[in-house]
Each structure stands twice: as structure tokens, then as C-alpha cells.
Design an enzyme around this catalytic site. Structure first.
Site, mmCIF file in Angstrom:
data_model
loop_
_atom_site.group_PDB
_atom_site.id
_atom_site.type_symbol
_atom_site.label_atom_id
_atom_site.label_comp_id
_atom_site.label_asym_id
_atom_site.label_seq_id
_atom_site.Cartn_x
_atom_site.Cartn_y
_atom_site.Cartn_z
ATOM 1 N NE ARG A 1 16.051 -8.339 17.211
ATOM 2 C CZ ARG A 1 17.061 -8.602 18.038
ATOM 3 N NH1 ARG A 1 16.961 -9.599 18.875
ATOM 4 N NH2 ARG A 1 18.156 -7.864 18.050
ATOM 5 C CB THR A 2 15.507 -6.828 10.352
ATOM 6 O OG1 THR A 2 14.988 -6.191 11.522
ATOM 7 C CG2 THR A 2 14.745 -6.347 9.134
ATOM 8 C CE LYS A 10 37.947 -3.046 -3.039
ATOM 9 N NZ LYS A 10 37.706 -3.818 -4.264
ATOM 10 N NE ARG A 24 17.904 -2.584 10.029
ATOM 11 C CZ ARG A 24 17.593 -3.176 11.188
ATOM 12 N NH1 ARG A 24 18.541 -3.455 12.059
ATOM 13 N NH2 ARG A 24 16.355 -3.498 11.462
ATOM 14 C CG HIS A 70 12.073 -1.429 11.468
ATOM 15 N ND1 HIS A 70 11.958 -2.387 10.469
ATOM 16 C CD2 HIS A 70 12.870 -1.991 12.419
ATOM 17 C CE1 HIS A 70 12.667 -3.457 10.815
ATOM 18 N NE2 HIS A 70 13.232 -3.241 11.984
HETATM 19 N N1 CP Z 1 13.914 -5.282 15.677
HETATM 20 C C1 CP Z 1 15.011 -5.178 14.895
HETATM 21 O O1 CP Z 1 15.013 -4.443 13.887
HETATM 22 O O2 CP Z 1 16.051 -5.965 15.282
HETATM 23 P P1 CP Z 1 17.440 -6.073 14.508
HETATM 24 O O3 CP Z 1 18.118 -4.726 14.603
HETATM 25 O O4 CP Z 1 18.209 -7.165 15.187
HETATM 26 O O5 CP Z 1 17.129 -6.389 13.070
#
Ligand code: CP
Length: 313
Positions: free
Chosen positions: A59-60, A87, A109, A137
Site C-alpha cells: 500500500r505505502t 554488497k 521505510r 508511520h
Molecule cells: N499499511 C501499510 O503500511 O501497508 P504496507 O506495509 O503494504 O505498505
């Protein structure tokens, strides 16, 4: 014209209620871009965004990419697998090399809390936290708030129950910061082994009793059981967990009659939520995903232009 105070979006903790409202209002205005036949405006033409993902995401990652495309920014997508990280190249060297290609913004992320903050201190480019370990998040909390606000017309005064694996969740922390700043009442619920000690000091009610959490809840937000982050088993079995803490239609009947159901995804059906609830008309789960693109467009636009959105052909 109002704007954000920083070049980065690292968390909700440091945002003011006015900044949160600005992002939500901007996302609301930009949402219509996704309803056009030609889903593209030139707002960020010539700007480059690097999507730097060291952890899995559906999603993100895809909603940031979609937001970048709809605003005409150029995207570079980096996954640790297949890069020189394999590496042994360090995070800072990786980021400095990407910086040398002159991106305007880095979306990151990472599994370690604080990595986006570390990069923000070392790079000229703006940094957006797309999830750092169990810390924050922020864009998830913003899209959750947008979804709740679209449904109820407000955040203030609503009772929001957040239930599940709180110990490993960055979503719960960002949501608590956001919802309490905006005047919602938050109750968090988990089995004792997954309830962080002193979480009530964040201004929320904390309980291990699922029925107590559900009572009078307007929003029931279920969180994923994060088995990949748990070293040892923190609950007897998925079946036992579902019996005690799984959201079924019978459990949902204990919440407010107009309560809605949310989940950040990915869902473990039959562990924290039943399919009958996840796929029911009271579920806003896919609406959360759509609103995620609007929120990420708003964040990219506000950080990269330094001013508010006035609409664009
Ligand atoms: N909600 C969320 O962060 O989903 P993903 O891990 O798929 O990005």
C-alpha cells in the site's frame, strides 16, 4: 498562505493540529485528481522523488508512486534487495550516493526506528518517513484521519478503539499522536503480552478487555498480528487469539450502532479480523487505501512547494 514548518515529515508527534488540518484539507482538495479521466496535473513537474524501501510494502510504496505520477514528479524506486546494500554498502553511503543524483525528496521505510530522522540530518533533500520500525508511520495516521473525517465529518469527540498487536505497531503510535491532538478519545486494547507498559501516558485509555474497548466505539481499528517482528510466541495460538481478540460481527455489535471498521493492512483474516466484517458495508478498509494516495499527494506537494494547493488544471 499556511504551509508545513519543516522540509521533512518524520512523524506526527512533532506536527501541530494546524499542520495536520492543512494536510487533511489539502488531501481533500487533491482527491478529485484521482477521479478525473486523465489522472495527472503538472504540479511537481521536474521534481524528483526517491522511494527507498528497506522493508516490504504494498500500500505505502504503490500509493507514494501513484501520488508522484499523478503530480507529474519523477520517481526513482529503490529496493534493498538487488542494490549494493547486498554488497555491504552502508545506509548513509547509499543515501549520499542517491543524494548525488539530486533528488528533491526521499521517502524511506526502514526496520530501525529513527533512520528517517538520521537521514534528514545528513541530507539536503526532504525526507518522508514511510514507517520506521515500531516507531511511527505518519502518512498512515493521516490517511486514517482523512477516512474518519470523511465518514463522520469530524475527529473531535469520537471514540476510537485501536486493538491488536500494539507492542510492534508504528501505526498505533502515529494514530495516538494524531487522534489525541485532534480531540478524539482513544482506547487501546491488546492481550497483556502485547500491551506496551505505560502506553496510557500517551493520553489514552488502555485495557486488555476487548468488550470494554468496543463499548460505544465509533471507530474500531484492528491491527495486524506482526508475527515477523515477534521473537517468541506472545500468544497461545492464532485460533485462541481470534477467539479472544478477533473482530467478528457479534463482537462489532458491542460497539456504537454506527461504528465503522478500519485496518491498515495487510490483514490476517481469521486472526485479528473475520472476512464477514472486513468485507462488510461497515468496513472502510479499501477507502483507507484510496485516501492514502490523496494524503501522500498532499504531503509531497506541501513539502516540495512550500505553499498550499490552490487547485490546478
Ligand atoms: N499499511 C501499510 O503500511 O501497508 P504496507 O506495509 O503494504 O505498505
Amino acid at each position: 498562505m499556511p504551509t508545513l514548518q519543516s522540509k521533512d515529515l518524520l512523524g506526527i508527534e512533532t506536527l501541530s493540529p494546524d499542520e495536520i488540518t492543512l494536510i487533511l484539507d489539502t488531501a481533500e482538495a487533491m482527491r478529485s485528481i484521482g477521479e478525473r479521466q486523465i489522472k495527472k496535473v503538472p504540479a511537481l513537474r521536474g521534481r524528483m522523488v526517491v522511494n527507498l524501501f528497506f522493508e516490504a510494502s504494498t500500500r505505502t510504496r504503490f500509493s507514494f508512486e501513484t501520488a508522484e505520477k499523478w503530480l507529474s514528479a519523477d520517481s526513482l524506486n529503490f529496493a534493498a534487495k538487488g542494490s549494493s546494500v547486498e554488497k555491504g554498502e552502508s545506509l548513509l553511503d547509499t543515501a549520499r550516493n542517491l543524494q548525488a543524483m539530486a533528488p528533491d525528496l526521499i521517502v524511506i521505510r526502514h526496520g530501525t526506528p529513527g533512520v528517517p530522522h538520521f537521514l534528514a540530518r545528513h541530507l539536503r533533500a526532504g525526507v518522508v518517513n514511510a514507517g520506521d520500525g515500531a516507531h511511527e508511520h505518519p502518512t498512515q495516521a493521516l490517511l486514517d484521519a482523512m477516512t474518519i473525517r470523511r465518514h463522520f465529518g469530524r475527529l473531535e469527540g469520537l471514540r476510537v478503539a485501536i486493538v491488536g498487536d500494539l507492542a510492534h505497531s508504528r501505526v498505533v503510535r502515529s494514530n495516538i499522536w494524531l487522534l489525541t491532538k485532534m480531540g478524539a478519545r482513544v482506547v487501546v486494547c491488546a492481550p497483556p503480552t502485547l500491551l506496551p507498559p505505560r502506553i496510557d501516558e500517551m493520553g489514552v485509555e488502555a485495557t486488555t478487555d476487548f468488550d470494554e474497548a468496543l463499548a460505544e466505539a465509533d471507530v474500531v481499528m484492528m491491527l495486524r498480528m506482526q508475527l515477523e517482528r515477534q521473537g517468541s510466541s506472545l500468544f497461545p495460538s492464532a485460533r485462541e487469539y481470534f477467539k479472544r481478540y478477533g473482530l467478528t460481527a457479534a463482537k462489532l455489535a458491542r460497539a456504537s450502532p454506527d461504528a465503522v471498521v478500519m485496518h491498515p493492512g495487510p490483514m490476517n483474516r481469521g486472526v485479528e479480523i473475520s472476512s464477514e466484517v472486513a468485507d462488510s458495508p461497515r468496513s472502510l478498509i479499501l477507502e483507507q487505501v484510496s485516501n492514502g494516495v490523496a494524503v501522500r499527494m498532499a504531503v509531497l506537494y506541501l513539502l516540495l512547494t512550500g505553499h498550499g494547493w490552490e487547485g490546478e488544471a
